[in-house]
Scaffold this motif. Structure first.
Motif, PDB file in Angstrom:
ATOM      1  N   ILE A 122      35.540  -1.190 -73.198  1.00 27.40           N
ATOM      2  CA  ILE A 122      35.153   0.067 -73.819  1.00 27.40           C
ATOM      3  C   ILE A 122      34.888   1.106 -72.744  1.00 27.40           C
ATOM      4  CG2 ILE A 122      34.237  -1.010 -75.902  1.00 27.40           C
ATOM      5  CD1 ILE A 122      31.429  -0.602 -74.757  1.00 27.40           C
ATOM      6  N   ASP A 123      34.787   2.354 -73.172  1.00 24.40           N
ATOM      7  CA  ASP A 123      34.665   3.490 -72.259  1.00 24.40           C
ATOM      8  C   ASP A 123      35.846   3.447 -71.280  1.00 24.40           C
ATOM      9  OD1 ASP A 123      32.337   4.352 -73.535  1.00 24.40           O
ATOM     10  OD2 ASP A 123      31.105   3.026 -72.310  1.00 24.40           O
ATOM     11  N   ASP A 124      35.578   3.484 -69.969  1.00 25.58           N
ATOM     12  CA  ASP A 124      36.654   3.475 -68.975  1.00 25.58           C
ATOM     13  C   ASP A 124      36.798   2.118 -68.291  1.00 25.58           C
ATOM     14  OD1 ASP A 124      37.296   6.142 -69.431  1.00 25.58           O
ATOM     15  OD2 ASP A 124      35.837   6.863 -67.957  1.00 25.58           O
ATOM     16  N   ALA A 125      36.314   1.066 -68.939  1.00 19.53           N
ATOM     17  CA  ALA A 125      36.331  -0.262 -68.319  1.00 19.53           C
ATOM     18  C   ALA A 125      37.758  -0.753 -68.067  1.00 19.53           C
ATOM     19  CB  ALA A 125      35.584  -1.257 -69.184  1.00 19.53           C
ATOM     20  N   ASP A 126      38.721  -0.326 -68.888  1.00 23.21           N
ATOM     21  CA  ASP A 126      40.100  -0.751 -68.664  1.00 23.21           C
ATOM     22  C   ASP A 126      40.657  -0.158 -67.368  1.00 23.21           C
ATOM     23  OD1 ASP A 126      39.915   1.743 -69.978  1.00 23.21           O
ATOM     24  OD2 ASP A 126      41.997   1.638 -70.633  1.00 23.21           O
ATOM     25  N   ILE A 127      40.287   1.087 -67.082  1.00 18.37           N
ATOM     26  CA  ILE A 127      40.714   1.733 -65.838  1.00 18.37           C
ATOM     27  C   ILE A 127      40.046   1.055 -64.648  1.00 18.37           C
ATOM     28  CG2 ILE A 127      40.734   3.912 -64.551  1.00 18.37           C
ATOM     29  CD1 ILE A 127      40.670   5.336 -67.285  1.00 18.37           C
ATOM     30  N   GLU A 128      38.759   0.747 -64.795  1.00 21.57           N
ATOM     31  CA  GLU A 128      38.022   0.060 -63.737  1.00 21.57           C
ATOM     32  C   GLU A 128      38.604  -1.329 -63.484  1.00 21.57           C
ATOM     33  OE1 GLU A 128      34.063   0.080 -65.193  1.00 21.57           O
ATOM     34  OE2 GLU A 128      33.850   2.272 -65.091  1.00 21.57           O
ATOM     35  N   PHE A 129      39.048  -1.983 -64.543  1.00 23.75           N
ATOM     36  CA  PHE A 129      39.659  -3.304 -64.432  1.00 23.75           C
ATOM     37  C   PHE A 129      40.940  -3.247 -63.598  1.00 23.75           C
ATOM     38  CE2 PHE A 129      42.944  -6.067 -66.515  1.00 23.75           C
ATOM     39  CZ  PHE A 129      42.554  -7.267 -65.945  1.00 23.75           C
ATOM     40  N   LEU A 130      41.808  -2.312 -63.892  1.00 20.76           N
ATOM     41  CA  LEU A 130      43.056  -2.177 -63.140  1.00 20.76           C
ATOM     42  C   LEU A 130      42.784  -1.823 -61.678  1.00 20.76           C
ATOM     43  CD1 LEU A 130      45.311  -0.326 -65.758  1.00 20.76           C
ATOM     44  CD2 LEU A 130      45.390  -2.738 -65.108  1.00 20.76           C
ATOM     45  N   ASP A 131      41.786  -0.977 -61.458  1.00 19.07           N
ATOM     46  CA  ASP A 131      41.420  -0.619 -60.086  1.00 19.07           C
ATOM     47  C   ASP A 131      40.891  -1.841 -59.332  1.00 19.07           C
ATOM     48  OD1 ASP A 131      40.821   1.602 -58.064  1.00 19.07           O
ATOM     49  OD2 ASP A 131      38.859   0.662 -58.273  1.00 19.07           O
ATOM     50  N   TYR A 132      40.145  -2.679 -60.034  1.00 22.25           N
ATOM     51  CA  TYR A 132      39.619  -3.908 -59.439  1.00 22.25           C
ATOM     52  C   TYR A 132      40.753  -4.829 -58.990  1.00 22.25           C
ATOM     53  CZ  TYR A 132      37.711  -8.667 -59.436  1.00 22.25           C
ATOM     54  OH  TYR A 132      37.394  -9.961 -59.110  1.00 22.25           O
ATOM     55  N   ILE A 133      41.767  -4.981 -59.834  1.00 23.44           N
ATOM     56  CA  ILE A 133      42.897  -5.847 -59.489  1.00 23.44           C
ATOM     57  C   ILE A 133      43.638  -5.297 -58.274  1.00 23.44           C
ATOM     58  CG2 ILE A 133      45.061  -6.873 -60.293  1.00 23.44           C
ATOM     59  CD1 ILE A 133      42.478  -7.873 -61.686  1.00 23.44           C
ATOM     60  N   GLN A 134      43.774  -3.994 -58.209  1.00 25.44           N
ATOM     61  CA  GLN A 134      44.503  -3.368 -57.110  1.00 25.44           C
ATOM     62  C   GLN A 134      43.751  -3.446 -55.791  1.00 25.44           C
ATOM     63  OE1 GLN A 134      47.532  -2.642 -57.016  1.00 25.44           O
ATOM     64  NE2 GLN A 134      48.149  -0.836 -58.180  1.00 25.44           N
ATOM     65  N   ASN A 135      42.438  -3.296 -55.822  1.00 23.36           N
ATOM     66  CA  ASN A 135      41.703  -3.072 -54.585  1.00 23.36           C
ATOM     67  C   ASN A 135      40.623  -4.096 -54.215  1.00 23.36           C
ATOM     68  OD1 ASN A 135      43.043  -0.476 -54.119  1.00 23.36           O
ATOM     69  ND2 ASN A 135      41.858   0.223 -55.894  1.00 23.36           N
ATOM     70  N   GLU A 136      40.151  -4.873 -55.186  1.00 21.07           N
ATOM     71  CA  GLU A 136      39.022  -5.749 -54.898  1.00 21.07           C
ATOM     72  C   GLU A 136      39.270  -7.229 -55.169  1.00 21.07           C
ATOM     73  OE1 GLU A 136      35.282  -4.318 -56.540  1.00 21.07           O
ATOM     74  OE2 GLU A 136      36.177  -2.335 -56.821  1.00 21.07           O
ATOM     75  N   TYR A 137      40.160  -7.538 -56.072  1.00 16.50           N
ATOM     76  CA  TYR A 137      40.359  -8.915 -56.519  1.00 16.50           C
ATOM     77  C   TYR A 137      40.652  -9.877 -55.370  1.00 16.50           C
ATOM     78  CZ  TYR A 137      42.615 -12.919 -58.806  1.00 16.50           C
ATOM     79  OH  TYR A 137      42.979 -14.179 -59.202  1.00 16.50           O
ATOM     80  N   GLU A 138      41.490  -9.468 -54.433  1.00 15.27           N
ATOM     81  CA  GLU A 138      41.936 -10.381 -53.387  1.00 15.27           C
ATOM     82  C   GLU A 138      40.804 -10.838 -52.470  1.00 15.27           C
ATOM     83  OE1 GLU A 138      43.894  -7.755 -49.961  1.00 15.27           O
ATOM     84  OE2 GLU A 138      44.823  -7.434 -51.927  1.00 15.27           O
ATOM     85  N   ALA A 139      39.694 -10.096 -52.442  1.00 14.02           N
ATOM     86  CA  ALA A 139      38.567 -10.471 -51.585  1.00 14.02           C
ATOM     87  C   ALA A 139      37.952 -11.802 -52.004  1.00 14.02           C
ATOM     88  CB  ALA A 139      37.504  -9.381 -51.616  1.00 14.02           C
ATOM     89  N   SER A 140      38.180 -12.224 -53.254  1.00 10.04           N
ATOM     90  CA  SER A 140      37.587 -13.466 -53.762  1.00 10.04           C
ATOM     91  C   SER A 140      38.516 -14.667 -53.617  1.00 10.04           C
ATOM     92  CB  SER A 140      37.236 -13.296 -55.249  1.00 10.04           C
ATOM     93  OG  SER A 140      38.421 -13.106 -56.024  1.00 10.04           O
ATOM     94  N   LEU A 141      39.681 -14.476 -52.995  1.00 10.35           N
ATOM     95  CA  LEU A 141      40.693 -15.521 -52.971  1.00 10.35           C
ATOM     96  C   LEU A 141      40.693 -16.342 -51.683  1.00 10.35           C
ATOM     97  CD1 LEU A 141      43.706 -13.475 -54.445  1.00 10.35           C
ATOM     98  CD2 LEU A 141      42.058 -14.896 -55.686  1.00 10.35           C
ATOM     99  N   SER A 142      41.105 -17.584 -51.817  1.00  8.48           N
ATOM    100  CA  SER A 142      41.320 -18.453 -50.655  1.00  8.48           C
ATOM    101  C   SER A 142      42.672 -18.086 -50.033  1.00  8.48           C
ATOM    102  CB  SER A 142      41.329 -19.913 -51.090  1.00  8.48           C
ATOM    103  OG  SER A 142      42.478 -20.170 -51.883  1.00  8.48           O
ATOM    104  N   PRO A 143      42.962 -18.553 -48.822  1.00  9.91           N
ATOM    105  CA  PRO A 143      44.259 -18.259 -48.192  1.00  9.91           C
ATOM    106  C   PRO A 143      45.456 -18.677 -49.059  1.00  9.91           C
ATOM    107  CG  PRO A 143      42.743 -19.105 -46.557  1.00  9.91           C
ATOM    108  CD  PRO A 143      42.048 -19.240 -47.870  1.00  9.91           C
ATOM    109  N   THR A 144      45.357 -19.845 -49.697  1.00  6.19           N
ATOM    110  CA  THR A 144      46.453 -20.306 -50.556  1.00  6.19           C
ATOM    111  C   THR A 144      46.607 -19.404 -51.775  1.00  6.19           C
ATOM    112  OG1 THR A 144      46.073 -22.598 -49.890  1.00  6.19           O
ATOM    113  CG2 THR A 144      47.366 -22.237 -51.887  1.00  6.19           C
ATOM    114  N   GLN A 145      45.474 -19.080 -52.411  1.00  7.90           N
ATOM    115  CA  GLN A 145      45.512 -18.176 -53.569  1.00  7.90           C
ATOM    116  C   GLN A 145      46.058 -16.813 -53.180  1.00  7.90           C
ATOM    117  OE1 GLN A 145      41.325 -18.529 -54.507  1.00  7.90           O
ATOM    118  NE2 GLN A 145      41.744 -19.784 -56.326  1.00  7.90           N
ATOM    119  N   MET A 146      45.698 -16.344 -51.990  1.00  4.15           N
ATOM    120  CA  MET A 146      46.160 -15.040 -51.516  1.00  4.15           C
ATOM    121  C   MET A 146      47.685 -15.007 -51.387  1.00  4.15           C
ATOM    122  SD  MET A 146      45.332 -11.996 -50.483  1.00  4.15           S
ATOM    123  CE  MET A 146      43.627 -12.008 -49.909  1.00  4.15           C
ATOM    124  N   LYS A 147      48.253 -16.109 -50.934  1.00  3.95           N
ATOM    125  CA  LYS A 147      49.705 -16.189 -50.775  1.00  3.95           C
ATOM    126  C   LYS A 147      50.422 -15.924 -52.090  1.00  3.95           C
ATOM    127  CE  LYS A 147      53.301 -19.655 -49.903  1.00  3.95           C
ATOM    128  NZ  LYS A 147      53.547 -21.098 -49.597  1.00  3.95           N
TER     129      LYS A 147
END
Length: 372
Positions: free
Chosen positions: A168-193
């Motif tokens: 709701i509100d702008d959470a969908d936009i925030e979600f897409l921004d998270y995938i683009q810019n922040e998601y990879e910080a939580s990944l292991s080297p294998t997951q990152m690949k």
């Protein structure tokens, strides 16, 4: 009627399931295949298998396998036994997550589906079929005595449930921004690949759900020829095999184009116009991405951001935003989402009531400031 990948998939699964079913279920399916979809029939036959197995496990029917289940024993099935089966279904629980032991009870709508599927089979066996001298398999229909209790909810309650489960509100936009810019910080080297390999594809999938409101089956069946970059539209196959055209937001169209620029090289995919858009690289070649695979992609990213959501919840998010931006233009919402009934579209207008309540509170703050 257009034949979708899902249609073919469930035809094969139905065919495999029928190998363990008695002859009268095979006949039922053969007679219903032109009326009901393979998905519906697959779910029905799965219900029949569970029903037969329960009768055998409880000792109500003596039989070596579901394949040899005797049709004549259904005629003498007692009402108590039928009711006890649905009590068993209603009290079943299933795990919500593989990671923990949290369970959830089967909801009333699922119980009703089990009732509907068995009522359909028994009606066929007692009324619609003819096996000799114009008579059906048998005449006593115990399932006709089983009521289907309608799950009663107010419009507001249904809308409220949607609001609780979507962005709701702008959470969908925030979600897409998270995938683009922040998601990879939580990944292991294998997951990152794998993330780096699939980032453009996965992001295009998420963006397309949030930028068109299409269903998962409509997305998985998209082919290269279905994109019209000039008119900013995509062609989809709706329920029942109906072809339709859907508008796509410019940003989602750009996300899709970003994926297409790497699709052929990264997944060894062909650029023939009849090829599926969303593919994976499997055993050295390009393979069509299934509905299940797409659902898993959505689950993975939404769970990491906030809460586990299905593609259908992303569709609800889009519909709610569309309702708000268009002032509740029902015909437009119906056309974009492929609805055949206006009351479904009205639900998305109701979901904006939370925003209306918040707006009323903000307006009231002006009065409070004045009195201070």
């Amino acid at each position: 009627m257009a034949i979708t990948k899902q249609h073919e998939y469930y035809e094969k699964r139905l065919e495999a399931l029928l190998k363990d079913m008695p002859f009268f279920v095979e006949k039922y399916v053969d007679d219903k295949l032109d009326i009901r979809s393979p998905l519906t029939l697959f779910n029905y036959v799965r219900d029949y298998k569970e029903f037969f197995q329960w009768l055998m496990a409880e000792g109500i029917v003596k039989c070596e396998s579901t394949k040899l289940f005797p049709v004549e024993l259904l005629e003498t099935l007692s009402l108590d036994d039928a009711n006890n089966y649905f009590k068993y279904i209603a009290r079943k629980k299933y795990k919500i997550s593989k990671k923990d032991d949290e369970t959830k009870q089967i909801d009333a709508k699922t119980v009703n589906r089990h009732k509907s599927s068995l009522r359909s089979l028994f009606k066929y066996l007692t009324v619609e079929s003819e096996i000799s001298e114009g008579k059906p398999y048998f005449e006593r229909n115990v399932m006709a005595k089983i009521p289907i209790k309608k799950v009663s909810e107010t419009f507001n309650e249904r809308a409220s449930k949607i609001t609780e489960k979507i962005f709701i509100d702008d959470a969908d936009i925030e979600f897409l921004d998270y995938i683009q810019n922040e998601y990879e910080a939580s990944l292991s080297p294998t997951q990152m690949k794998y993330f780096k390999r699939d980032k453009e594809r996965d992001f295009a999938i998420l963006s397309l759900f949030l930028g068109t409101g299409i269903r998962v089956n409509e997305l998985s069946n998209l082919r290269l020829k279905d994109i019209d970059f000039t008119s900013k539209e995509i062609r989809v196959i709706r329920k029942g095999g109906k072809k339709d055209t859907v508008s796509i937001t410019p940003s989602s169209l750009q996300d899709l184009n970003n994926y297409l620029t790497v699709r052929n090289e990264r997944y060894k995919a062909s650029d023939s116009e009849n090829e599926y858009i969303f593919v994976k690289f499997y055993k050295g070649e390009s393979k069509h991405l299934t509905n299940r695979a797409i659902e898993d992609i959505v689950y993975k990213y939404t769970r990491s951001f906030d809460k586990r959501m299905s593609p259908h919840k992303l569709r609800h998010t889009y519909a709610t935003n569309l309702a708000e931006q268009t002032g509740g233009d029902i015909p437009l919402i119906m056309n974009q989402l492929g609805h055949t009934q206006s009351d479904i579209s009205l639900l998305y207008i109701n979901t904006t009531r939370e925003k209306q309540r918040k707006a009323a509170e903000l307006l009231d703050q002006r009065r409070n400031r004045k009195t201070e």
